[in-house]
Motif scaffolding. Structure first.
Motif, mmCIF file in Angstrom:
data_model
loop_
_atom_site.group_PDB
_atom_site.id
_atom_site.type_symbol
_atom_site.label_atom_id
_atom_site.label_comp_id
_atom_site.label_asym_id
_atom_site.label_seq_id
_atom_site.Cartn_x
_atom_site.Cartn_y
_atom_site.Cartn_z
ATOM 1 N N GLY A 25 11.924 2.647 8.786
ATOM 2 C CA GLY A 25 12.211 1.231 8.553
ATOM 3 C C GLY A 25 11.560 0.709 7.287
ATOM 4 O O GLY A 25 12.162 -0.051 6.529
ATOM 5 N N LEU A 26 10.326 1.124 7.040
ATOM 6 C CA LEU A 26 9.598 0.725 5.841
ATOM 7 C C LEU A 26 10.320 1.194 4.589
ATOM 8 O O LEU A 26 10.545 0.423 3.655
ATOM 9 C CB LEU A 26 8.180 1.315 5.898
ATOM 10 C CG LEU A 26 7.305 1.203 4.666
ATOM 11 C CD1 LEU A 26 6.980 -0.241 4.343
ATOM 12 C CD2 LEU A 26 6.026 2.001 4.886
ATOM 13 N N VAL A 27 10.709 2.460 4.569
ATOM 14 C CA VAL A 27 11.421 3.007 3.405
ATOM 15 C C VAL A 27 12.766 2.306 3.237
ATOM 16 O O VAL A 27 13.150 1.965 2.111
ATOM 17 C CB VAL A 27 11.574 4.537 3.514
ATOM 18 C CG1 VAL A 27 12.503 5.083 2.431
ATOM 19 C CG2 VAL A 27 10.202 5.213 3.445
ATOM 20 N N ASP A 28 13.463 2.054 4.335
ATOM 21 C CA ASP A 28 14.737 1.320 4.255
ATOM 22 C C ASP A 28 14.536 -0.023 3.545
ATOM 23 O O ASP A 28 15.311 -0.387 2.657
ATOM 24 C CB ASP A 28 15.307 1.060 5.651
ATOM 25 C CG ASP A 28 15.899 2.285 6.314
ATOM 26 O OD1 ASP A 28 16.118 3.310 5.621
ATOM 27 O OD2 ASP A 28 16.125 2.232 7.545
ATOM 28 N N LYS A 70 0.832 -1.201 0.000
ATOM 29 C CA LYS A 70 0.000 0.000 0.000
ATOM 30 C C LYS A 70 0.873 1.260 0.000
ATOM 31 O O LYS A 70 0.491 2.268 -0.578
ATOM 32 C CB LYS A 70 -0.970 0.004 1.187
ATOM 33 C CG LYS A 70 -2.081 -1.030 1.091
ATOM 34 C CD LYS A 70 -2.852 -0.999 -0.228
ATOM 35 C CE LYS A 70 -3.648 0.251 -0.465
ATOM 36 N NZ LYS A 70 -4.337 0.293 -1.768
ATOM 37 N N THR A 71 2.039 1.201 0.600
ATOM 38 C CA THR A 71 2.955 2.344 0.548
ATOM 39 C C THR A 71 3.440 2.563 -0.882
ATOM 40 O O THR A 71 3.534 3.704 -1.345
ATOM 41 C CB THR A 71 4.132 2.150 1.515
ATOM 42 O OG1 THR A 71 3.608 2.008 2.846
ATOM 43 C CG2 THR A 71 5.106 3.313 1.455
ATOM 44 N N LEU A 72 3.714 1.491 -1.599
ATOM 45 C CA LEU A 72 4.077 1.631 -3.014
ATOM 46 C C LEU A 72 2.922 2.254 -3.796
ATOM 47 O O LEU A 72 3.140 3.074 -4.692
ATOM 48 C CB LEU A 72 4.469 0.275 -3.611
ATOM 49 C CG LEU A 72 5.737 -0.353 -3.044
ATOM 50 C CD1 LEU A 72 5.950 -1.745 -3.624
ATOM 51 C CD2 LEU A 72 6.951 0.538 -3.271
ATOM 52 N N ASP A 73 1.693 1.912 -3.437
ATOM 53 C CA ASP A 73 0.523 2.515 -4.071
ATOM 54 C C ASP A 73 0.467 4.017 -3.777
ATOM 55 O O ASP A 73 0.173 4.811 -4.666
ATOM 56 C CB ASP A 73 -0.751 1.816 -3.595
ATOM 57 C CG ASP A 73 -1.996 2.345 -4.278
ATOM 58 O OD1 ASP A 73 -2.022 2.376 -5.530
ATOM 59 O OD2 ASP A 73 -2.941 2.739 -3.572
ATOM 60 N N VAL A 74 0.772 4.402 -2.542
ATOM 61 C CA VAL A 74 0.813 5.831 -2.179
ATOM 62 C C VAL A 74 1.857 6.537 -3.040
ATOM 63 O O VAL A 74 1.597 7.609 -3.596
ATOM 64 C CB VAL A 74 1.110 6.022 -0.677
ATOM 65 C CG1 VAL A 74 1.442 7.474 -0.353
ATOM 66 C CG2 VAL A 74 -0.073 5.544 0.168
ATOM 67 N N LEU A 75 3.030 5.930 -3.181
ATOM 68 C CA LEU A 75 4.084 6.542 -4.002
ATOM 69 C C LEU A 75 3.662 6.629 -5.465
ATOM 70 O O LEU A 75 3.942 7.619 -6.138
ATOM 71 C CB LEU A 75 5.387 5.747 -3.872
ATOM 72 C CG LEU A 75 6.056 5.779 -2.505
ATOM 73 C CD1 LEU A 75 7.247 4.831 -2.465
ATOM 74 C CD2 LEU A 75 6.478 7.194 -2.136
ATOM 75 N N ARG A 76 2.957 5.621 -5.952
ATOM 76 C CA ARG A 76 2.484 5.631 -7.350
ATOM 77 C C ARG A 76 1.473 6.756 -7.557
ATOM 78 O O ARG A 76 1.480 7.450 -8.558
ATOM 79 C CB ARG A 76 1.868 4.277 -7.702
ATOM 80 C CG ARG A 76 1.464 4.127 -9.161
ATOM 81 C CD ARG A 76 0.894 2.751 -9.489
ATOM 82 N NE ARG A 76 1.697 1.628 -9.052
ATOM 83 C CZ ARG A 76 2.794 1.183 -9.677
ATOM 84 N NH1 ARG A 76 3.214 1.753 -10.765
ATOM 85 N NH2 ARG A 76 3.464 0.155 -9.196
ATOM 86 N N ARG A 77 0.574 6.952 -6.594
ATOM 87 C CA ARG A 77 -0.466 7.977 -6.719
ATOM 88 C C ARG A 77 0.062 9.389 -6.522
ATOM 89 O O ARG A 77 -0.329 10.296 -7.240
ATOM 90 C CB ARG A 77 -1.589 7.722 -5.712
ATOM 91 C CG ARG A 77 -2.504 6.587 -6.093
ATOM 92 C CD ARG A 77 -3.680 6.429 -5.137
ATOM 93 N NE ARG A 77 -3.273 6.062 -3.785
ATOM 94 C CZ ARG A 77 -3.382 6.846 -2.711
ATOM 95 N NH1 ARG A 77 -3.902 8.047 -2.808
ATOM 96 N NH2 ARG A 77 -2.987 6.423 -1.524
ATOM 97 N N LEU A 78 0.947 9.573 -5.535
ATOM 98 C CA LEU A 78 1.370 10.920 -5.166
ATOM 99 C C LEU A 78 2.681 11.364 -5.805
ATOM 100 O O LEU A 78 2.975 12.549 -5.839
ATOM 101 C CB LEU A 78 1.505 11.036 -3.643
ATOM 102 C CG LEU A 78 0.248 10.766 -2.833
ATOM 103 C CD1 LEU A 78 0.556 10.917 -1.354
ATOM 104 C CD2 LEU A 78 -0.894 11.673 -3.250
ATOM 105 N N GLY A 79 3.471 10.416 -6.285
ATOM 106 C CA GLY A 79 4.788 10.768 -6.785
ATOM 107 C C GLY A 79 5.746 10.930 -5.617
ATOM 108 O O GLY A 79 5.455 10.504 -4.499
#
Length: 155
Positions: A66-69, A37-46
């Motif tokens: 930690g998630l981003v790492d 879902k974080t990848l989805d946030v990055l896809r939607r928001l840039g």
């Protein structure tokens, strides 16, 4: 605690189905549901700052770090200097053709089925009401995610 109303039970069943679907999707991609879902946030928001990821995920700043790492280490995300302020770091989605292919395989058929279901069962006016309900529910869920996470609750 009183017995849940039929509407409450339906809402709980609906939310459970969503969570379980995203857990299954994450597992099929070798990701946790939160990572996916974080990848989805990055896809939607840039590209976004870590604080924006905190806001959109409801996670603590330490958990987002930690998630981003993990996402960067696995080649799903990048940390880059902000193009507007090079002192600031933003997180962006990395190019990953395998992930893009798998995402399309999973969500393409879902999108087709959801669109067909809406068109077959609901008038355009009813679809607007459903969209309004989804927006309002999203706002309520974000407020309560912040509350449960111990962050300030914005109205």
């Amino acid at each position: 605690m009183s017995e849940p109303t039929p509407g409450e039970l339906l809402g709980r069943e609906f939310i459970t189905a969503i969570v379980m679907f995203h857990e299954a999707v994450g597992r099929s991609m070798g990701l946790t549901a939160v990572e996916r879902k974080t990848l989805d946030v990055l896809r939607r928001l840039g590209p976004v700052s870590a604080s924006q990821l905190v806001e959109h995920t409801g996670l603590t700043s330490g958990a987002v770090t930690g998630l981003v790492d993990r996402l960067v280490r696995r080649g799903f995300a990048l940390r880059e200097p902000d193009s507007q302020d090079r002192r600031r770091i933003v997180v962006s989605l990395a190019s990953n053709p395998d992930l893009d292919r798998r995402t399309a395989e999973v969500f393409g058929p879902l999108g087709v089925d959801m669109a067909a279901m809406l068109d077959e069962r609901f008038t355009p006016e009813q679809q607007e009401t459903i969209a309004d309900f989804q927006r309002a529910t999203t706002d309520v869920l974000r407020r309560h995610t912040a509350r449960v996470s111990g962050r300030s609750v914005a109205d």
